[in-house]
Scaffold this active site. Structure first.
Site, PDB file in Angstrom:
ATOM      1  N   HIS A 457       0.957  -1.253   0.162  1.00 28.58           N
ATOM      2  CA  HIS A 457      -0.049   0.267  -0.137  1.00 28.58           C
ATOM      3  C   HIS A 457       0.933   1.407   0.471  1.00 28.58           C
ATOM      4  O   HIS A 457       0.210   2.139  -0.472  1.00 28.58           O
ATOM      5  CB  HIS A 457      -0.846  -0.035   1.559  1.00 28.58           C
ATOM      6  CG  HIS A 457      -2.333   0.087   0.923  1.00 28.58           C
ATOM      7  ND1 HIS A 457      -2.544   1.505  -0.404  1.00 28.58           N
ATOM      8  CD2 HIS A 457      -3.863  -0.434   1.041  1.00 28.58           C
ATOM      9  CE1 HIS A 457      -3.980   1.843  -0.087  1.00 28.58           C
ATOM     10  NE2 HIS A 457      -4.532   0.688   0.683  1.00 28.58           N
ATOM     11  N   ASP A 461      -2.497   3.138  -4.247  1.00 30.85           N
ATOM     12  CA  ASP A 461      -3.378   3.028  -4.014  1.00 30.85           C
ATOM     13  C   ASP A 461      -4.507   1.768  -3.989  1.00 30.85           C
ATOM     14  O   ASP A 461      -3.979   1.073  -5.414  1.00 30.85           O
ATOM     15  CB  ASP A 461      -4.236   4.195  -4.052  1.00 30.85           C
ATOM     16  CG  ASP A 461      -3.475   5.109  -2.952  1.00 30.85           C
ATOM     17  OD1 ASP A 461      -2.915   4.956  -2.000  1.00 30.85           O
ATOM     18  OD2 ASP A 461      -3.833   6.770  -2.658  1.00 30.85           O
TER      19      ASP A 461
END
Length: 486
Positions: A457, A461
């Site tokens: 992450h 995104d």
């Protein structure tokens, strides 16, 4: 043993066999003491955390000593064999070399570097051969003979050969970095506030092993227990804390004596370390989608019916991954934590999970973006066969930028895979099975597969990850989508 006057012995040490490897286990000796070996002849087969490797000796002569039995785990830099070179062949070679020279021939330390270099093969493998590497200095305590380390090694005092007596405390400061066998040992010491500079390692040239750190921690715990008892005014004998520690350890071992202990080493140990590091360092997330793979399977059947080389399903999935990474390059990257930068990589080196008798390995196909489906099929087959035979080289197991995990071969539909550190993502593919599916407005039986993407992450995104996965699913459902990108 006796040598001609112009002969001498050379010591060949376990070389660095790959990126980050610090130890190897002796699987099989290929020579006996007294055998005559040629330059670059393999003398031992070892198993590292990455592969089985036959190690060639860069010297030619008579083997006068071997260090370590089969099954022994040796750190990089530990002696493997000594070879009598030059002059006449050795007579009556004994089982071990003399640590003090004399009858054993000229000690290695007294052989000029230029002479040793001339006698080697010149074929320098990873970290060893005839190239001269800077020697690591070992600081000895006052009054301790410098030959002690060589004598201990000559007597087989290496990891796995006999119990380690433990580190010797010294008040003399050590200059420069402390020689430690692995970062795991350094972290263990840091977690327990143990100063490595206060230890003298039992490994070659003073190398600090895990056993040294654990011994120091046990000694500190026992000393702390005795100190606490003294301050409390108890009447226990001075060794009570040590006895209690031993009793607790024995009781704990007895409680688990009904199970089977399997050493966490070799490939299994390397996998455990890498997956633990991935979970510890990477904030990962997973998204998944079901896709209709009927058209992809039909396309593959048509390609294989044309009479050319057969195309594997994993090769087609690799082509789909390459096209998806071209559209979403964020997922073909790595994170430089020290510089706090995301490094986007220009080339795609695709790792794929392969289950073997020795455990899970991830061979790497180089430059996937430059290969067609036929070439990919051949390379996947070659690497898979080498993996099952334990013949993969360290170079074939490192350097991946993205991983494809086809866990459908195990008969499961879905998974949340752990990212192969230091990569940024992994695509998982489940089994392809007939399922009810709405196709062109009607319920039909179609070949359905579940796709999952685990991603770092930090590099992107959910929108990017979702876009990547959706594009992969579109190519699976409509292979013509992929053709438009080629």
């Amino acid at each position: 043993m006796a040598h001609a006057s112009d002969g001498h012995s050379l010591e060949f040490k376990l070389p660095d066999l790959g990126e980050g490897l610090t130890e190897a286990e002796i699987v099989r000796w290929l020579v006996e003491v007294g055998d005559v070996v040629a330059v670059d002849q393999p003398v031992v087969e070892v198993e590292t955390a990455k592969a089985m490797v036959e190690v060639p000796c860069p010297y030619g002569g008579v083997v006068t000593a071997r260090f370590g039995e089969e099954g022994t785990e040796l750190p990089v830099g530990a002696p493997l064999v000594t070879v009598a070179v030059g002059g006449a062949a050795a007579v009556g070679a004994g089982p071990a070399r003399d640590s003090g020279g004399g009858a054993a021939g000229t000690p290695v330390a007294e052989t000029p570097a230029a002479e040793r270099k001339a006698e080697g093969s010149g074929n320098v493998l990873v970290g060893y051969g005839t190239s001269e590497a800077p020697a690591r200095r070992r600081r000895v305590r006052p009054g301790h003979q410098a030959a002690t380390g060589a004598s201990e090694r000559a007597n087989g005092r290496v990891r796995g050969a006999e119990p380690v007596d433990g580190p010797v405390r010294t008040a003399e400061p050590v200059d420069g970095p402390v020689p430690v066998i692995s970062p795991l040992v350094r972290r263990l010491a840091r977690q327990h506030d143990l100063d490595l500079r206060e230890l003298t390692g039992s490994g070659p040239d003073g190398l600090i092993l895990r056993a040294d750190v654990e011994y120091a921690l046990r000694a500190a715990a026992a000393q702390g227990g005795r100190t606490a008892e003294t301050e409390a005014g108890t009447s226990r004998v001075p060794d009570a804390a040590s006895a209690a520690l031993s009793s607790a350890s024995a009781a704990s071992s007895a409680a688990r004596s009904d199970g089977t202990r399997v050493p966490l080493k070799g490939v299994r140990g390397a996998v455990a370390d890498k997956l633990s590091r991935s979970r510890r360092e990477i904030p990962d997330a997973t998204c998944w989608v079901d896709a209709d793979a009927t058209e992809l399977m039909r396309a593959r059947t048509a390609m294989n019916a044309s009479g050319g080389p057969k195309i594997s399903l994993v090769a087609l999935l690799a082509r789909i991954c390459t096209a998806a990474l071209a559209r979403f390059p964020e997922l073909n990257s790595t994170v430089d934590t020290e510089a706090r930068e995301i490094v986007r990589l220009d080339r795609v080196h695709l790792g794929f999970a392969a289950q073997t008798d020795r455990g899970l390995v991830v061979p790497v196909v180089r430059d996937v973006h430059t290969r067609d489906a036929e070439a990919l099929t051949a390379e996947f087959a070659r690497l898979t066969e080498a993996a099952r035979g334990g013949r993969l080289t360290p170079g074939e197991l490192t350097g991946g930028t993205f991983t494809l995990n086809n866990y459908g071969v195990f008969g499961v539909d879905g998974s949340t895979p752990i990212i192969n550190h230091p990569e940024a993502a992994m695509l998982g593919v489940g089994r392809i099975v007939p399922k009810p599916w709405v196709h062109e407005g009607e319920l039909a039986v179609r070949q359905v597969v579940q796709l999952s993407l685990t991603f770092d992450h930090r590099v992107c995104d959910g929108g990017t990850a979702g876009g990547f996965l959706r594009y992969v699913a579109d190519c699976v459902e409509q292979p013509a989508v992929l053709l438009r990108t080629l």
